[in-house]
Design a protein around this motif. Structure first.
Motif, mmCIF file in Angstrom:
data_model
loop_
_atom_site.group_PDB
_atom_site.id
_atom_site.type_symbol
_atom_site.label_atom_id
_atom_site.label_comp_id
_atom_site.label_asym_id
_atom_site.label_seq_id
_atom_site.Cartn_x
_atom_site.Cartn_y
_atom_site.Cartn_z
ATOM 1 N N THR A 45 -9.818 -1.178 5.146
ATOM 2 C CA THR A 45 -9.946 0.302 4.804
ATOM 3 C C THR A 45 -10.035 0.665 3.387
ATOM 4 O O THR A 45 -10.697 1.610 3.068
ATOM 5 N N PHE A 46 -9.160 0.123 2.490
ATOM 6 C CA PHE A 46 -9.547 0.527 1.217
ATOM 7 C C PHE A 46 -10.762 -0.002 0.619
ATOM 8 O O PHE A 46 -11.405 1.047 -0.345
ATOM 9 N N LEU A 47 -11.268 -1.240 0.892
ATOM 10 C CA LEU A 47 -12.451 -1.460 0.376
ATOM 11 C C LEU A 47 -13.692 -0.444 1.145
ATOM 12 O O LEU A 47 -14.791 -0.198 0.260
ATOM 13 N N PHE A 48 -13.654 -0.316 2.326
ATOM 14 C CA PHE A 48 -14.640 0.523 2.985
ATOM 15 C C PHE A 48 -14.672 2.002 2.253
ATOM 16 O O PHE A 48 -15.785 2.570 2.068
ATOM 17 N N ALA A 49 -13.712 2.393 1.624
ATOM 18 C CA ALA A 49 -13.445 3.826 1.142
ATOM 19 C C ALA A 49 -14.493 3.594 -0.237
ATOM 20 O O ALA A 49 -15.092 4.468 -0.494
ATOM 21 N N TYR A 50 -14.310 2.592 -1.041
ATOM 22 C CA TYR A 50 -15.119 2.227 -1.979
ATOM 23 C C TYR A 50 -16.522 2.230 -1.697
ATOM 24 O O TYR A 50 -17.519 2.984 -2.392
ATOM 25 N N ILE A 51 -17.169 1.628 -0.808
ATOM 26 C CA ILE A 51 -18.392 1.368 -0.203
ATOM 27 C C ILE A 51 -19.003 2.800 0.130
ATOM 28 O O ILE A 51 -20.145 3.236 -0.285
ATOM 29 N N LEU A 340 -18.926 -6.965 -1.090
ATOM 30 C CA LEU A 340 -18.824 -8.558 -1.057
ATOM 31 C C LEU A 340 -17.170 -8.829 -0.823
ATOM 32 O O LEU A 340 -17.005 -9.588 -0.064
ATOM 33 N N MET A 341 -16.438 -8.009 -1.348
ATOM 34 C CA MET A 341 -15.048 -8.061 -0.985
ATOM 35 C C MET A 341 -14.745 -7.596 0.553
ATOM 36 O O MET A 341 -14.048 -8.453 0.877
ATOM 37 N N LEU A 342 -15.320 -6.821 0.753
ATOM 38 C CA LEU A 342 -15.127 -6.474 2.341
ATOM 39 C C LEU A 342 -15.528 -7.586 3.193
ATOM 40 O O LEU A 342 -15.033 -7.718 4.374
ATOM 41 N N ALA A 343 -16.898 -8.303 2.893
ATOM 42 C CA ALA A 343 -17.353 -9.075 3.637
ATOM 43 C C ALA A 343 -16.419 -10.351 3.681
ATOM 44 O O ALA A 343 -16.148 -10.937 4.635
ATOM 45 N N GLY A 344 -15.830 -10.694 2.548
ATOM 46 C CA GLY A 344 -14.869 -11.915 2.444
ATOM 47 C C GLY A 344 -13.659 -11.546 3.004
ATOM 48 O O GLY A 344 -13.199 -12.505 4.038
ATOM 49 N N VAL A 345 -13.035 -10.573 3.191
ATOM 50 C CA VAL A 345 -11.856 -9.882 3.881
ATOM 51 C C VAL A 345 -12.146 -9.934 5.430
ATOM 52 O O VAL A 345 -11.227 -10.383 5.996
ATOM 53 N N LEU A 346 -13.135 -9.412 5.903
ATOM 54 C CA LEU A 346 -13.513 -9.342 7.279
ATOM 55 C C LEU A 346 -13.812 -10.841 7.754
ATOM 56 O O LEU A 346 -13.403 -11.077 8.898
ATOM 57 N N ALA A 347 -14.420 -11.629 6.871
ATOM 58 C CA ALA A 347 -14.480 -13.172 7.269
ATOM 59 C C ALA A 347 -13.199 -13.618 7.423
ATOM 60 O O ALA A 347 -12.976 -14.402 8.537
ATOM 61 N N PHE A 348 -12.469 -13.602 6.530
ATOM 62 C CA PHE A 348 -11.150 -14.011 6.741
ATOM 63 C C PHE A 348 -10.357 -13.582 7.782
ATOM 64 O O PHE A 348 -9.496 -14.197 8.433
ATOM 65 N N LEU A 349 -10.439 -12.178 8.123
ATOM 66 C CA LEU A 349 -9.808 -11.602 9.333
ATOM 67 C C LEU A 349 -10.324 -12.190 10.617
ATOM 68 O O LEU A 349 -9.365 -12.658 11.422
ATOM 69 N N ALA A 350 -11.425 -12.400 10.629
ATOM 70 C CA ALA A 350 -12.261 -13.058 11.755
ATOM 71 C C ALA A 350 -11.453 -14.673 11.916
ATOM 72 O O ALA A 350 -11.285 -15.093 13.297
#
Length: 387
Positions: A45-51, A340-350
């Protein structure tokens, strides 16, 4: 205290709290029995705010005096901490902190070309800002872990006090030239046009991909440590985990200090080499047979990371100064990095939700960074130009 020193201290206080809050959020999640993967969602959610806010953040930084934008960012961050104090869902409170951070970041970096008189001074200013930020990460991780283990209320109170202190110090930063003609109603199409303009510049493509890869790998590693240390070494308390995370920061401080001496402006082969060594460390870290070796690899990884990302930041700021503006370029950088950070975090979450062992997720993180660095090398060769 001159303007640049005021910026450094204000940045230290603000970054200190930014890094405390993740540990406080983790403590709240444990206290309230949230599922184990919820920390990754909070970070997302933090990263999504940035995007989401990137199209407007750069315009705000260039439309108003940057010291006022820095103050406003700290005020919004205080609001996010207030929500956590009031018992709001940690994902919501952390998202509001993210809104403050996305306002703060373009102004923090965008004012550096105004305070620096040459490319070499700009590189040195970047190194000092990065070094100060990393010191704040070290102290914030240790303090956040310790305070979260002892008192969540006290930890959140300290967060508010430090944000207020940072905002006060920003008053000592000189007012830079700003463009009062900048409008906001066409922010999204204009942002996309600015992004396209930066991507048309070889140095812009090079530095955006490079810094984005660094921060993606760093974000995944930071979250993975919370899961990996208990599995690998039986370490579960926030205080010890915070101390472990500081080791990467210690290495980054060393890297930041060495950058102006070892990597002169324009020596991109050395930058690429440091990125490859960082990726190799990330690949090997989760397979460390002992704690001592793991600590050593973390520290070395941070050193190479510092020497990799700092020159890329300086390159991108000059690209912005020559193309879309210093505030807008940092907003574009934030957009690219946080995507890219959000993609990495979501991949790690999955991966976490589907039961993939954390050691494999961490190794995949290092492999992805190595692939990004390889792409940078190929781009640099194909362009046959010094960036």
């Amino acid at each position: 205290m001159n303007g640049f020193h005021a910026l450094l201290v204000a940045q230290f206080l603000s970054a200190f709290v930014d890094n405390m809050i993740l540990f406080v959020a983790q403590a709240i999640l444990v206290r309230d029995a949230f599922p184990g993967w919820y920390l990754q969602l909070v970070q997302a959610t933090f990263l999504f705010a940035y995007i989401l806010l990137s199209p407007w953040a750069g315009r705000i930084a260039d439309r108003f005096a940057k010291r006022l934008v820095l103050i406003g960012g700290n005020v919004v961050k205080c609001g996010g901490v207030g929500l956590l104090l009031a018992g709001a869902d940690p994902a919501i409170g952390y998202a509001v902190v993210g809104v403050g951070a996305v306002l703060y970041s373009p102004a923090k970096y965008g004012i550096l070309p105004f305070l620096a008189n040459s490319d070499q001074q700009l590189l040195q200013a970047n190194a000092q800002v990065e070094g100060t930020t990393i010191l704040a990460i070290l102290a914030g991780a240790v303090a956040g872990g310790w305070l979260a283990d002892h008192s969540i209320i006290l930890a959140l109170t300290v967060c508010i006090l430090f944000y207020v202190g940072s905002a006060t110090l920003c008053l000592g930063i000189p007012s830079d030239p700003y463009n009062s003609d900048i409008m906001f109603r066409n922010a999204i199409p204009d942002f996309l046009r600015d992004l396209s303009r930066v991507l048309q510049v070889p140095r812009g493509r090079f530095s955006l991909l490079g810094t984005g890869g660094f921060w993606m790998a760093s974000a995944v590693l930071r979250l993975a440590v919370f899961s990996w240390l208990p599995v690998a070494f039986g370490i579960r308390d926030n205080t010890t985990i915070g101390l472990m995370i500081t080791l990467s920061g210690v290495g980054l401080v060393v890297g930041a200090a060495l950058t102006p001496r070892l990597i002169p402006v324009g020596h991109t082969i050395r930058v690429i080499g440091c990125g490859a060594l960082m990726g190799s460390c990330l690949l090997l870290l989760p397979w460390s047979p002992g704690l001592t070796l793991a600590l050593l690899i973390q520290t070395i990884c941070g050193s190479f990371g510092g020497m990799y990302v700092i020159p890329l930041n300086a390159i991108l700021q000059r690209v912005g100064e020559q193309t879309v503006g210093t505030g807008k370029i940092v907003a574009i950088q934030n957009f690219a990095e946080n995507t890219l950070m959000l993609a990495g975090v979501l991949a790690f979450l999955a991966a976490s939700m589907t039961g993939v062992p954390v050691v494999w997720s961490m190794s995949a993180n290092g492999l992805v960074l190595l692939l990004i660095v390889a792409r940078l090398y190929l781009q640099q060769r194909s362009c046959q130009t010094s960036v």
